[in-house]
Design an enzyme around this catalytic site. Structure first.
Site, PDB file in Angstrom:
ATOM      1  N   GLN A 237       5.105   5.386   3.911  1.00 22.19           N
ATOM      2  CA  GLN A 237       5.815   4.186   4.372  1.00 22.19           C
ATOM      3  C   GLN A 237       7.171   4.544   4.983  1.00 22.19           C
ATOM      4  OE1 GLN A 237       4.929   0.651   4.121  1.00 22.19           O
ATOM      5  NE2 GLN A 237       6.675   0.559   5.490  1.00 22.19           N
TER       6      GLN A 237
ATOM      7  N   ASP B 242      11.475  -5.876  -0.402  1.00 29.37           N
ATOM      8  CA  ASP B 242      10.060  -5.708  -0.755  1.00 29.37           C
ATOM      9  C   ASP B 242       9.738  -6.818  -1.759  1.00 29.37           C
ATOM     10  OD1 ASP B 242       7.504  -4.704  -1.245  1.00 29.37           O
ATOM     11  OD2 ASP B 242       8.180  -2.947  -2.369  1.00 29.37           O
TER      12      ASP B 242
HETATM   13  N1  NVA Z   1       6.261  -2.287  -4.022  1.00 32.99           N
HETATM   14  C1  NVA Z   1       5.021  -2.751  -3.414  1.00 32.99           C
HETATM   15  C2  NVA Z   1       4.794  -2.076  -2.116  1.00 32.99           C
HETATM   16  C3  NVA Z   1       3.574  -2.541  -1.356  1.00 32.99           C
HETATM   17  C4  NVA Z   1       3.383  -1.816  -0.082  1.00 32.99           C
HETATM   18  C5  NVA Z   1       3.871  -2.522  -4.372  1.00 32.99           C
HETATM   19  O1  NVA Z   1       3.803  -1.436  -4.967  1.00 32.99           O
HETATM   20  O2  NVA Z   1       3.046  -3.407  -4.535  1.00 32.99           O
HETATM   21  N1   CP Z   2       3.076  -1.457   3.320  1.00 28.72           N
HETATM   22  C1   CP Z   2       1.875  -1.172   2.771  1.00 28.72           C
HETATM   23  O1   CP Z   2       1.654  -0.114   2.173  1.00 28.72           O
HETATM   24  O2   CP Z   2       0.960  -2.137   2.957  1.00 28.72           O
HETATM   25  P1   CP Z   2      -0.507  -2.170   2.304  1.00 28.72           P
HETATM   26  O3   CP Z   2      -0.326  -2.415   0.846  1.00 28.72           O
HETATM   27  O4   CP Z   2      -1.202  -3.291   3.007  1.00 28.72           O
HETATM   28  O5   CP Z   2      -1.158  -0.839   2.550  1.00 28.72           O
END
Ligand code: NVA
Ligand code: CP
Length: 330
Positions: A138, A231
């Site tokens: 990411q 986030d």
């Molecule tokens: N912090 C989030 C990021 C998703 C891309 C998760 O771990 O769900």
């Molecule tokens: N940003 C990200 O990792 O999105 P996904 O959870 O859709 O892969």
């Protein structure tokens, strides 16, 4: 010395030097050009990769798949719960089996130890597609997006607002330190990154003339920021019972227009996605019903504003993931 990442796994950014990260970013730009000019680049024709997901995904899965096809590779997607791994077969055995079939393995799951164990036993590169601790692919997309919006990234001020100890915030702190970006973790005291990681990052930042700041004041966090990043408040794998306390802790860190206005003149908004900026999702609707809020970590206004680069960021996942696979498999 020229950078050579052949055969390396990509598990966390702490394992990579500044030069290696810059190399991956340069390579990403080359791949983006090839994609946008529709120039074929099946440089890894005949290789095969496995995408092992123990959590759901849109961007990461699709980026690995499309990047794999563009590079000429065969791609196998294993959805959460669809392999024997963990239930009937150990990580070690799974890694040894998959390593016999595939040239590279992507893994999205829970602890960082699991992805490390896969890598230790597979005999082929393993790429971390997100763990509870880190989300390194990411970050490459995030930095590429920042580079596309600023002349130089050194000395920029990046503020992460919200759950400042989650996988995205941790990884952002690491890459900022490695690339000379000033990083501010802005969130409640209860949700700050671990002291150990902060002290490692402070040391790295010092060598790159940048700094790491922690604050629980959103006004301080937003003031003069060049990039405001947030986030979701509850990450995958966390129990839904934590929503109530998270909303209570994090509401004052919601990214609003008022906070964006405190940033620098060219301040941009980033988010790894998915985002709860409205109630057009099942979770958004449920939270709205239970807690009466219709926007969570960012307002719909900011999310849809011209400062928001979130869809460029999402596109850049694909170009940067392609660079990681190419660099480690070529
Ligand atoms: N912090 C989030 C990021 C998703 C891309 C998760 O771990 O769900
Ligand atoms: N940003 C990200 O990792 O999105 P996904 O959870 O859709 O892969």
């Amino acid at each position: 010395m020229p950078v050579n990442l052949q055969g390396r796994s990509f598990l966390k950014l702490l394992d990579f030097t500044t030069e290696e990260i810059e190399y991956l970013l340069d390579l990403s730009k080359e791949f983006k050009k090839l994609k946008l000019t529709r120039t074929p680049h099946k440089y890894l024709d005949g290789k095969n990769i496995a995408l092992l997901f123990e959590k759901t995904s849109t961007r990461t899965r699709c980026s690995f798949e499309v990047a794999g096809y563009d590079l000429g590779m065969g791609v196998t997607y294993l959805e959460p719960g669809s392999s024997q791994m963990g239930h009937k077969e150990s990580i070690e055995d799974t890694a040894k089996v998959l390593g016999r079939y595939y040239d590279g393995i992507e893994y999205r799951g829970f602890s960082q130890d699991l992805v490390q164990e896969l890598s230790d036993n597979a005999g082929v590169p393993v790429w971390n597609g997100l763990t509870d601790e880190f989300h390194p692919t990411q970050m490459l997309a995030d930095i590429l997006t920042i580079e596309e919006n600023f002349d130089s990234i050194k000395g920029l001020n990046l503020t992460f607002m919200g759950d400042a100890r989650n996988n995205v915030a941790n990884s952002l702190m690491v890459i900022s330190a490695k690339l000379g970006i000033n990083f501010t973790a802005c969130g409640p005291k209860e949700l700050m990154p671990s002291e150990e990681l902060v002290s490692i990052c402070k040391e790295i930042a010092l060598t790159n003339n940048s700094n790491i700041v922690l604050t629980d004041d959103p006004i301080i966090g937003a003031t003069n920021a060049d990039i405001i990043y947030t986030d979701i408040w509850v990450s995958m794998g966390e129990p839904s019972e934590v929503w109530s306390s998270r909303i209570h802790l994090l509401e004052k860190f919601r990214v609003t227009k008022e906070l964006m206005d405190l940033g620098s003149d060219n301040c941009i908004f980033l988010h790894c996605l998915p985002s709860f900026h409205d109630i057009n999702t099942v979770v958004g609707k449920n939270i709205n019903k239970e807690f009466g809020i219709n926007e969570m970590e960012v307002t719909d206004e900011v999310f849809r504003s011209k400062y928001s680069k979130v869809f460029d960021q999402a596109e850049n996942r694909m170009h940067t993931i392609k660079a990681v696979m190419y660099a480690t498999l070529k």
